[in-house]
Design an enzyme around this catalytic site. Structure first.
Site, PDB file in Angstrom:
ATOM      1  N   TYR A  35       0.856  -1.192   0.000  1.00 37.58           N
ATOM      2  CA  TYR A  35       0.000   0.000   0.000  1.00 37.58           C
ATOM      3  C   TYR A  35       0.884   1.231   0.000  1.00 37.58           C
ATOM      4  O   TYR A  35       1.835   1.314   0.771  1.00 37.58           O
ATOM      5  CB  TYR A  35      -0.899   0.012   1.240  1.00 37.58           C
ATOM      6  CG  TYR A  35      -1.755   1.254   1.383  1.00 37.58           C
ATOM      7  CD1 TYR A  35      -2.820   1.494   0.511  1.00 37.58           C
ATOM      8  CD2 TYR A  35      -1.510   2.187   2.392  1.00 37.58           C
ATOM      9  CE1 TYR A  35      -3.612   2.631   0.645  1.00 37.58           C
ATOM     10  CE2 TYR A  35      -2.293   3.321   2.536  1.00 37.58           C
ATOM     11  CZ  TYR A  35      -3.345   3.546   1.668  1.00 37.58           C
ATOM     12  OH  TYR A  35      -4.127   4.671   1.803  1.00 37.58           O
ATOM     13  N   ASP A  45       9.283   2.952  -0.261  1.00 35.60           N
ATOM     14  CA  ASP A  45       8.221   3.592   0.514  1.00 35.60           C
ATOM     15  C   ASP A  45       8.429   3.211   1.975  1.00 35.60           C
ATOM     16  O   ASP A  45       8.029   2.141   2.419  1.00 35.60           O
ATOM     17  CB  ASP A  45       6.845   3.148   0.008  1.00 35.60           C
ATOM     18  CG  ASP A  45       5.713   3.776   0.823  1.00 35.60           C
ATOM     19  OD1 ASP A  45       6.003   4.461   1.824  1.00 35.60           O
ATOM     20  OD2 ASP A  45       4.543   3.564   0.446  1.00 35.60           O
ATOM     21  N   LYS A  88       4.379   9.214   8.836  1.00 38.37           N
ATOM     22  CA  LYS A  88       4.150   8.631  10.163  1.00 38.37           C
ATOM     23  C   LYS A  88       5.124   9.161  11.236  1.00 38.37           C
ATOM     24  O   LYS A  88       4.951  10.277  11.691  1.00 38.37           O
ATOM     25  CB  LYS A  88       4.112   7.109  10.058  1.00 38.37           C
ATOM     26  CG  LYS A  88       2.935   6.701   9.124  1.00 38.37           C
ATOM     27  CD  LYS A  88       2.473   5.288   9.177  1.00 38.37           C
ATOM     28  CE  LYS A  88       1.147   5.147   8.449  1.00 38.37           C
ATOM     29  NZ  LYS A  88       1.160   4.365   7.238  1.00 38.37           N
TER      30      LYS A  88
HETATM   31  C1  LIG Z   1       0.465   4.801   5.846  1.00 40.97           C
HETATM   32  C2  LIG Z   1       1.186   4.531   4.589  1.00 40.97           C
HETATM   33  C3  LIG Z   1       1.086   5.366   3.467  1.00 40.97           C
HETATM   34  C4  LIG Z   1       0.107   6.491   3.410  1.00 40.97           C
HETATM   35  O1  LIG Z   1       0.354   7.505   4.338  1.00 40.97           O
HETATM   36  P1  LIG Z   1      -0.835   8.477   4.739  1.00 40.97           P
HETATM   37  O2  LIG Z   1      -0.179   9.470   5.644  1.00 40.97           O
HETATM   38  O3  LIG Z   1      -1.870   7.637   5.397  1.00 40.97           O
HETATM   39  O4  LIG Z   1      -1.335   9.110   3.488  1.00 40.97           O
HETATM   40  C5  LIG Z   1       1.896   5.123   2.378  1.00 40.97           C
HETATM   41  N1  LIG Z   1       2.745   4.097   2.363  1.00 40.97           N
HETATM   42  C6  LIG Z   1       2.873   3.255   3.409  1.00 40.97           C
HETATM   43  C7  LIG Z   1       3.851   2.138   3.351  1.00 40.97           C
HETATM   44  C8  LIG Z   1       2.068   3.424   4.541  1.00 40.97           C
HETATM   45  O5  LIG Z   1       2.143   2.555   5.541  1.00 40.97           O
END
Ligand SMILES: *Cc1c(COP(=O)(O)O)cnc(C)c1O
Length: 426
Positions: free
Chosen positions: A137, A232, A260
């Protein structure tokens, strides 16, 4: 009137982000209004040990007085100017040093970071196609909301209404941990692939760990083909060790996405990488990207405070690793005693308990048939006993510095009772 009933009148599903609706565990959501240390409290005042930790950001636990006192003082200095500030420079210097990158652009969410990194990779290479992995994701931007049909990579469909097929036609989906897939796609799309984006430890299909060979080969084949490799690290960044996880693998990606943890609890994202690529961003380059609240001083200062604290207290990473390893051993023992089928997947402090029968956990193919019915029972029964774990099977457990060994022992003892009950009910 119950909060949930008020909520669903005015918010779709009663929430601002779907997982919070508790739909995957077949319940109505619980609403919270206070958090302290390892605990969150619901609106009725019930206390829960928090294993969600806001999905990662609260790595130091909730409401640390030293950090909150500082944040209060920041409020007096102004919230957002929409003009350059000193603290943005500090954050950029700090983040690039900590992640071994040259330049960074701050944004407001992980979604924004990945979306912009992909645009940048496309602008930089002059190519359109991208490779992602099934089960990973990367936020909710159009081009990344793609799933591939089971077992085949030729059938593709948007995972959301409102995403036109044209928008995902350049998105190629490969199987995690399967380098042959990537090699095949690179060969079949010669000089057309701009980037490969991957969660270097997958956390959004539950925790799935890449094989060393796979990651090493991925770096090699992308480099050879002039493809931008994007890590990511919105979850992994500053979670399993200080900085980027790339150093665990002994390689470097070309671009990194963060979020995060680096916001210290405020909405933040960032993408960073090599100068040659980053300079293609506006205003120095032709790839447009902007943000009214990007790099706002409050988020920068609070984020920096957390990062500084982590840098000065890197023993936290050993502590979290130990707690997670205790959890892993405890889960395994509890599964064995209770006879409930399941498997733990872990990398350092990232961990998921999958229910069901598995030979291996290496890709979405492996985990997609996890026993979500058992997860529902487990979630509900743990909740009743005062623990909030992820309200969905395909997520991770998040630990913080505020969690203690005694807490994990108690959690595991309760978990054993819960698994025995589940075994009895089956
Ligand atoms: C949480 C997450 C996102 C998205 O971040 P948001 O701040 O919720 O838009 C993208 N990539 C990874 C791996 C994530 O865990």
């Amino acid at each position: 009137m119950k909060l949930y009933h008020r909520a669903i009148e005015v918010m779709p599903g009663g929430v601002n982000s779907p997982v919070r609706a508790f739909g995957s565990v077949g319940m109505e959501p619980v609403f919270f209004n206070y958090a302290k240390g390892p605990y969150v409290f619901d609106v009725d005042g019930k206390e829960y040990v928090d294993f969600v930790c806001s999905w990662g950001p609260m790595i130091l636990g909730h409401g640390r007085e030293d950090l909150i006192d500082k944040a209060k003082a920041y409020l007096d200095q102004g919230l957002t100017f929409g003009l350059p500030t000193e603290v943005e420079v500090e954050m950029a210097e700090y983040l690039t040093k900590a992640t071994n990158t040259d330049m960074v652009r701050m944004v407001n969410s992980g979604t924004e970071a990945t979306m912009s990194a992909i645009r940048l990779a496309r602008g930089y290479t002059g190519r359109n196609k991208l490779i992602k992995f099934e089960g990973c994701y990367h936020g909710h931007s159009d081009a990344l909301l793609v799933k591939s049909g089971s077992g085949t990579l030729t059938y593709k469909a948007p995972t959301s209404l409102g995403v036109p097929e044209e928008v995902i036609k350049d998105t190629i989906v490969c199987q995690y941990n399967k380098i042959e897939d990537v090699k095949e796609q690179i060969a079949a799309n010669k000089d057309q692939i701009a980037c490969v984006i991957i969660e270097p430890i997958a956390g959004n299909m539950g925790v799935v760990v890449p094989d060393q060979d796979f990651i090493q080969e991925l770096r090699k084949v992308t480099e050879e083909a002039g493809i931008v490799l994007i890590f990511d690290e919105v979850i992994t960044g500053f979670r399993t060790s200080f900085g980027s996880i790339a150093k665990d693998f002994g390689i470097e990606a070309d671009l990194y996405c963060f979020g995060k943890i680096i916001g210290g609890g405020l909405p933040v994202g960032a993408f960073a990488g090599k100068r040659e690529i980053m300079e293609k961003l506006s205003p120095t380059g032709g790839v447009y990207q902007a943000g009214t609240l990007s790099g706002n001083p409050l988020a920068m200062k609070m984020g920096l405070d957390v990062l500084h604290y982590l840098e000065d207290h890197q023993e936290i990473y050993d502590k979290l690793d130990k707690l997670a390893s205790k959890l892993e051993a405890g889960f395994n023992k509890n599964l064995e005693i209770s006879g409930v089928k399941g498997k733990v997947s872990r990398y350092k402090s990232m961990l998921s308990l999958f229910f069901g029968d598995f030979d291996q956990i290496k890709s979405y193919e492996d985990v997609k048939n996890a026993d979500t019915e058992t997860y529902k029972l487990y979630f509900k029964k743990m909740l009743e006993r005062g623990y909030i774990v992820a309200p969905a099977q395909f997520e991770a457990i998040f630990l913080s510095d505020a969690h203690t060994e005694a807490m994990i022992d108690k959690f595991l003892a309760d978990n054993l009772q819960v698994l025995k009950e589940i075994a009895g009910e089956k």
